[in-house]
Design a protein around this motif. Structure first.
Motif, mmCIF file in Angstrom:
data_model
loop_
_atom_site.group_PDB
_atom_site.id
_atom_site.type_symbol
_atom_site.label_atom_id
_atom_site.label_comp_id
_atom_site.label_asym_id
_atom_site.label_seq_id
_atom_site.Cartn_x
_atom_site.Cartn_y
_atom_site.Cartn_z
ATOM 1 N N ASN A 182 51.304 -56.755 -26.604
ATOM 2 C CA ASN A 182 52.500 -57.434 -26.227
ATOM 3 C C ASN A 182 53.346 -56.436 -25.769
ATOM 4 O OD1 ASN A 182 54.760 -58.747 -25.801
ATOM 5 N ND2 ASN A 182 54.122 -60.457 -27.144
ATOM 6 N N LYS A 183 53.723 -56.358 -24.425
ATOM 7 C CA LYS A 183 54.697 -55.594 -23.815
ATOM 8 C C LYS A 183 56.140 -55.798 -24.116
ATOM 9 C CE LYS A 183 51.331 -53.367 -21.830
ATOM 10 N NZ LYS A 183 50.573 -52.469 -22.662
ATOM 11 N N LEU A 184 56.455 -57.031 -24.673
ATOM 12 C CA LEU A 184 57.551 -57.376 -24.682
ATOM 13 C C LEU A 184 58.455 -56.772 -26.147
ATOM 14 C CD1 LEU A 184 57.753 -61.060 -23.188
ATOM 15 C CD2 LEU A 184 58.297 -58.704 -22.238
ATOM 16 N N GLN A 185 58.391 -55.502 -26.224
ATOM 17 C CA GLN A 185 58.691 -54.940 -27.652
ATOM 18 C C GLN A 185 59.403 -53.574 -26.861
ATOM 19 O OE1 GLN A 185 55.810 -54.321 -30.522
ATOM 20 N NE2 GLN A 185 54.278 -54.628 -28.953
ATOM 21 N N GLY A 186 60.368 -52.970 -27.677
ATOM 22 C CA GLY A 186 60.885 -51.774 -27.635
ATOM 23 C C GLY A 186 62.326 -51.653 -27.682
ATOM 24 N N VAL A 187 63.109 -50.840 -27.334
ATOM 25 C CA VAL A 187 64.713 -50.358 -27.476
ATOM 26 C C VAL A 187 65.086 -51.345 -26.423
ATOM 27 C CG1 VAL A 187 66.625 -48.894 -27.583
ATOM 28 C CG2 VAL A 187 64.293 -48.263 -28.409
ATOM 29 N N PHE A 188 66.331 -52.091 -26.723
ATOM 30 C CA PHE A 188 66.856 -52.870 -25.655
ATOM 31 C C PHE A 188 68.382 -52.991 -25.785
ATOM 32 C CE2 PHE A 188 66.523 -55.649 -29.412
ATOM 33 C CZ PHE A 188 67.911 -56.325 -29.389
ATOM 34 N N THR A 189 69.093 -53.101 -24.878
ATOM 35 C CA THR A 189 70.676 -53.335 -24.895
ATOM 36 C C THR A 189 70.930 -54.999 -25.200
ATOM 37 O OG1 THR A 189 70.641 -53.536 -22.366
ATOM 38 C CG2 THR A 189 70.737 -51.183 -23.443
ATOM 39 N N GLY A 190 71.979 -54.905 -25.929
ATOM 40 C CA GLY A 190 72.378 -56.255 -26.036
ATOM 41 C C GLY A 190 73.783 -56.540 -26.183
ATOM 42 N N THR A 191 74.317 -57.531 -26.546
ATOM 43 C CA THR A 191 75.765 -57.909 -26.935
ATOM 44 C C THR A 191 75.807 -57.923 -28.370
ATOM 45 O OG1 THR A 191 75.632 -59.261 -24.917
ATOM 46 C CG2 THR A 191 77.562 -59.643 -26.373
ATOM 47 N N PRO A 192 77.075 -57.204 -28.828
ATOM 48 C CA PRO A 192 77.334 -57.294 -30.310
ATOM 49 C C PRO A 192 77.495 -58.525 -30.981
ATOM 50 C CG PRO A 192 78.547 -55.635 -28.901
ATOM 51 C CD PRO A 192 77.991 -56.356 -28.059
ATOM 52 N N SER A 193 78.000 -59.670 -30.148
ATOM 53 C CA SER A 193 78.067 -60.763 -30.734
ATOM 54 C C SER A 193 76.787 -61.743 -30.886
ATOM 55 C CB SER A 193 79.386 -61.437 -30.266
ATOM 56 O OG SER A 193 79.100 -61.737 -28.779
ATOM 57 N N TRP A 194 75.845 -61.311 -30.280
ATOM 58 C CA TRP A 194 74.719 -61.951 -29.730
ATOM 59 C C TRP A 194 73.734 -62.005 -31.400
ATOM 60 C CZ3 TRP A 194 73.499 -66.013 -26.782
ATOM 61 C CH2 TRP A 194 72.244 -66.556 -26.654
ATOM 62 N N PRO A 195 73.370 -62.775 -31.740
ATOM 63 C CA PRO A 195 72.881 -62.556 -33.239
ATOM 64 C C PRO A 195 71.181 -62.221 -33.022
ATOM 65 C CG PRO A 195 72.983 -65.212 -32.736
ATOM 66 C CD PRO A 195 73.775 -64.267 -31.692
ATOM 67 N N GLU A 196 70.919 -61.334 -34.028
ATOM 68 C CA GLU A 196 69.540 -60.907 -34.121
ATOM 69 C C GLU A 196 69.049 -61.107 -35.428
ATOM 70 O OE1 GLU A 196 68.370 -59.793 -31.400
ATOM 71 O OE2 GLU A 196 70.091 -58.947 -30.330
ATOM 72 N N PHE A 197 67.944 -60.888 -35.755
ATOM 73 C CA PHE A 197 67.283 -61.068 -36.947
ATOM 74 C C PHE A 197 67.576 -60.189 -38.278
ATOM 75 C CE2 PHE A 197 64.708 -63.451 -33.832
ATOM 76 C CZ PHE A 197 64.173 -64.598 -34.617
ATOM 77 N N GLY A 198 68.184 -59.041 -37.910
ATOM 78 C CA GLY A 198 68.522 -58.189 -39.051
ATOM 79 C C GLY A 198 68.962 -56.871 -38.425
ATOM 80 N N VAL A 199 68.886 -55.827 -39.159
ATOM 81 C CA VAL A 199 69.430 -54.460 -38.896
ATOM 82 C C VAL A 199 68.414 -53.409 -39.321
ATOM 83 C CG1 VAL A 199 70.864 -54.550 -40.784
ATOM 84 C CG2 VAL A 199 71.530 -52.889 -39.077
ATOM 85 N N VAL A 200 68.483 -52.393 -38.976
ATOM 86 C CA VAL A 200 67.674 -50.960 -39.351
ATOM 87 C C VAL A 200 68.944 -50.185 -39.940
ATOM 88 C CG1 VAL A 200 67.435 -49.972 -37.494
ATOM 89 C CG2 VAL A 200 66.220 -49.055 -39.642
ATOM 90 N N CYS A 201 69.126 -49.585 -41.181
ATOM 91 C CA CYS A 201 70.078 -48.899 -41.804
ATOM 92 C C CYS A 201 69.793 -47.508 -41.912
ATOM 93 C CB CYS A 201 70.701 -49.788 -43.001
ATOM 94 S SG CYS A 201 71.050 -51.106 -42.941
ATOM 95 N N GLU A 202 70.984 -46.474 -41.946
ATOM 96 C CA GLU A 202 70.585 -45.016 -42.145
ATOM 97 C C GLU A 202 71.559 -45.187 -43.320
ATOM 98 O OE1 GLU A 202 72.095 -41.256 -39.699
ATOM 99 O OE2 GLU A 202 70.811 -42.625 -38.555
ATOM 100 N N ILE A 203 70.946 -44.710 -44.430
ATOM 101 C CA ILE A 203 71.495 -44.736 -45.765
ATOM 102 C C ILE A 203 71.665 -43.070 -46.228
ATOM 103 C CG2 ILE A 203 71.541 -45.436 -48.067
ATOM 104 C CD1 ILE A 203 69.509 -47.790 -47.374
#
Length: 203
Positions: A182-203
Motif C-alpha cells: 500500500n503506497k498510502l503511508q509515510g510522513v505527512f503534513t497535517g493540521t494540529p487540530s485535525w484528529p489522528e489516532f495517536g502519537v509517537v513519544c520521545e521519552i
C-alpha cells in the motif's frame, strides 16, 4: 444465647485470620491513600509507607517507560487508539504523562524505518493501519525538529503528494499500513487540530 454465639463467631474468625500470618510478619498496603498494616508491625517511623510509595512509583515508571524503539540512546513509545480523536494538544498531554515525554522527532531514514516497523506493532486490533502525530513541524517549506532545527528526510519516506506547503498544514504525522504494498503511508503534513489516532513519544 445469641450474643454468646456472636462473640464465639467473631473470636473464631479473628483466630483464623491471625493464623494466616506467620509469627512476627507484617503485611502493609495502601488503601484509599492510607497505610493499612496487619500483623506484627513495629516500625512507626514512616519508613514502611515511604518504601511502598517508592515501590509503586518504580513500578509505574517501569511500565510507562517501556520503549518500543531505542535510537541514539532515546526511548520512543507510541500510543494508538481505535478512533481518531487525538489532536496535537492531546498528543502533547499523552506524552507528558509518560514520564514527561514529548511528541517525537524523526532524525533520519534509519530512525524512520525503525519507527515505521514499531508502529505496525501498535495498530489497534481490527484496523489495517494507523496514523500518529510526531512533534515535528513543517513551516516555510522546511521540516523542523522540536527545537526548531531544520532537517531533511528522503523523498521515499513521504506520503504521496507530501509535504504540502499550506499555511495550516504545520504538524507532522506518520501513516502506517499493514499491507507493505500500500503506497498510502509515510510522513505527512497535517493540521494540529485535525484528529489522528495517536502519537509517537520521545521519552
Amino acid at each position: 444465647m445469641y450474643f454468646g454465639e456472636l462473640i464465639y463467631l467473631i473470636t473464631l474468625i479473628c483466630g483464623l485470620f491471625a493464623q494466616k500470618l506467620p509469627a512476627g510478619s507484617c503485611v502493609s498496603t495502601i488503601k484509599n491513600g492510607k497505610l493499612v498494616q496487619v500483623g506484627n508491625c513495629q516500625k512507626n517511623d514512616g519508613s514502611e509507607i515511604a518504601r511502598l510509595i517508592k515501590k509503586s512509583l518504580d513500578e509505574k515508571k517501569h511500565i510507562q517507560t517501556e520503549c518500543g524503539v531505542v535510537y541514539n540512546s532515546k526511548c520512543y513509545r507510541a500510543i494508538a487508539y481505535k478512533i481518531d480523536n487525538v489532536t496535537l494538544k492531546d498528543a502533547e498531554l499523552i506524552c507528558k504523562s509518560l514520564n514527561y515525554g514529548k511528541p517525537a522527532n524523526i532524525y533520519d531514514l534509519t530512525h524512520y524505518n525503525l519507527l515505521h516497523t514499531y508502529l505496525l506493532s501498535v495498530v489497534p486490533a481490527g484496523l489495517l493501519g494507523t496514523d500518529v502525530f510526531t512533534g515535528m513541524q513543517y513551516k516555510n517549506n522546511q521540516l523542523l525538529l522540536i527545537n526548531g532545527e531544520a532537517v531533511t528526510l528522503p523523498p521515499e519516506v513521504w506520503y504521496p503528494d507530501n509535504p504540502k506547503s499550506h499555511v495550516t498544514h504545520t504538524s507532522i504525522g506518520i501513516v502506517v499500513n499493514k499491507d507493505p504494498d500500500n503506497k498510502l503511508q509515510g510522513v505527512f503534513t497535517g493540521t494540529p487540530s485535525w484528529p489522528e489516532f495517536g502519537v509517537v513519544c520521545e521519552i
